[in-house]
Write an enzyme that holds these catalytic residues in place. Structure first.
Site, mmCIF file in Angstrom:
data_model
loop_
_atom_site.group_PDB
_atom_site.id
_atom_site.type_symbol
_atom_site.label_atom_id
_atom_site.label_comp_id
_atom_site.label_asym_id
_atom_site.label_seq_id
_atom_site.Cartn_x
_atom_site.Cartn_y
_atom_site.Cartn_z
ATOM 1 N N THR A 285 5.268 -5.969 10.537
ATOM 2 C CA THR A 285 4.001 -6.699 10.490
ATOM 3 C C THR A 285 4.025 -7.636 9.286
ATOM 4 O O THR A 285 4.018 -7.185 8.133
ATOM 5 C CB THR A 285 2.804 -5.738 10.345
ATOM 6 O OG1 THR A 285 2.834 -4.790 11.415
ATOM 7 C CG2 THR A 285 1.488 -6.511 10.385
ATOM 8 N N LYS B 238 -1.298 -9.427 15.752
ATOM 9 C CA LYS B 238 -1.192 -8.119 15.087
ATOM 10 C C LYS B 238 -2.161 -8.035 13.904
ATOM 11 O O LYS B 238 -2.816 -7.005 13.677
ATOM 12 C CB LYS B 238 0.257 -7.912 14.621
ATOM 13 C CG LYS B 238 0.490 -6.676 13.777
ATOM 14 C CD LYS B 238 0.149 -5.397 14.527
ATOM 15 C CE LYS B 238 0.294 -4.176 13.634
ATOM 16 N NZ LYS B 238 -0.384 -2.994 14.173
ATOM 17 N N LYS C 59 -2.042 -4.249 3.002
ATOM 18 C CA LYS C 59 -1.251 -5.490 3.177
ATOM 19 C C LYS C 59 -1.751 -6.271 4.398
ATOM 20 O O LYS C 59 -1.925 -7.486 4.356
ATOM 21 C CB LYS C 59 0.228 -5.094 3.309
ATOM 22 C CG LYS C 59 1.201 -6.176 3.706
ATOM 23 C CD LYS C 59 1.688 -6.084 5.146
ATOM 24 C CE LYS C 59 2.286 -4.789 5.580
ATOM 25 N NZ LYS C 59 2.682 -4.746 6.997
#
Ligand SMILES: NC(=O)C1=CN([C@@H]2O[C@H](COP(=O)(O)OP(=O)(O)OC[C@H]3O[C@@H](n4cnc5c(N)ncnc54)[C@H](OP(=O)(O)O)[C@@H]3O)[C@@H](O)[C@H]2O)C=CC1
Ligand SMILES: O=CC(=O)O
Length: 290
Positions: A94, A169, A237
């Protein structure tokens, strides 16, 4: 099909074992090389560097922690670029769209083929081949590697140009991180106001808000137990990268911004390596009690 696999963390380990179980030949590499030993017991071979893996395998998958890890494995000494000419690279980490595009451009410039393919679904879906795969990039390569995606996931979406997989995502995880914070606050509010949080779980489960995340995480959160499936540092993150995407597109996201602050606070409390549901602990910190 012979595939390389770079990155044997929670997800990479589960995904590569799953590929081995389904008859794929897998050559693995991990920054901490000793983590390859367990995969060897499952039948994998080991490559000493990312370059060595790419040299050996036509297709190499990566599952790395964050943008800096994804870039380092490609661009650093003995990295993916060294032998990418004529080979295929599929980054399932990701990351943000810029990182993915940088990797894509560099690989294509050296005669390689690229897909980004981040996944939704955590440790258990990775073990069970039940991920949701968000793919973008080279459509011909996508068609070629569908047999691997079919083993890793229950459904893959081809989303067009590189960057779209990363963005999808981040949007999904921005929603998930915000929901986790609302859920934690609800559990805490129920408890502090004299209700049974267990009954709250039952009530939620019977209504329109019933979902897999509440069902899976709720019982362990009530026991203050946060074994890492999706590490909190990675969820933070993802919030950070999703907020940057919001900045770029002038989308105001006050709920996500508040959720990001809670995850940052959890990291500052030393909870980054626990499951992201450990954000629940921030509500127990002294400055939140009356
Ligand atoms: N866990 C989950 O539920 C999910 C995670 N993801 C995403 O998948 C990715 C991997 O997650 P997960 O497996 O949980 O993470 P882990 O923290 O368990 O594993 C991270 C992996 O990245 C490697 N790594 C970190 N920094 C570097 C670097 N500088 N150079 C080379 N390798 C590096 C680690 O190597 P080393 O062992 O040496 O530290 C390890 O193999 C992340 O992007 C995450 O956001 C997506 C969906 C679900
Ligand atoms: O990225 C995490 C997940 O559960 O999906």
């Amino acid at each position: 099909m012979e595939v390389g696999f770079l990155g044997l963390g929670i997800m990479g380990k589960a995904m590569s074992i799953n590929l081995l179980r389904h008859g794929f030949k897998v050559t693995v590499w991990n920054r901490t090389l000793s983590k390859c030993n367990e995969l060897v017991e499952h039948g994998a071979s080991v490559g000493e560097t990312p370059a060595a893996v790419v040299k050996k395998c036509k297709y190499t998958i990566a599952m790395l922690s964050d943008p800096s890890a994804a870039l380092s494995v490609v661009f650093d000494k003995d990295g993916v670029l060294d032998h990418i000419n004529g080979k295929c690279y599929i980054d399932m980490s990701t990351v943000d769209a810029d990182t993915s595009s940088k990797i894509s451009e560099a690989i294509k410039a050296k005669g390689g083929y690229f897909l980004e393919a981040p996944v939704s679904g955590s440790k258990k879906p990775a073990e069970d081949g039940q991920l949701i795969i968000l793919v973008a990039g080279d459509k011909a390569l996508y068609d070629e590697v569908l047999p691997a995606f079919d083993v890793l996931g229950k459904k893959s979406f081809f989303l067009g140009e590189v960057g779209n997989g990363a963005k999808m995502k981040l949007v999904v995880n921005m929603i998930m991180g915000s929901m986790m914070n609302a859920f934690s606050e609800g559990l805490t509010l129920a408890e502090r106001s004299g209700l049974s949080p267990g009954t709250l779980l039952d009530v939620l489960d019977l209504g329109a808000m019933s979902n897999g995340m509440f069902k899976l995480k709720g019982p362990t959160m009530l026991k203050n137990s946060y074994p890492p499936a999706f590490p909190l540092k990675h969820q933070q993150k993802d919030m950070r990268l999703a907020l940057a995407l919001g900045d770029e597109n002038a989308v105001s996201m006050p709920v996500a911004a508040a959720a990001n602050e809670a995850f940052k606070k959890a990291r500052s409390m030393g909870l980054g390596d626990l499951d992201f549901s450990a954000v629940h602990e921030t509500l127990k910190a002294p400055d939140h009690s009356s």
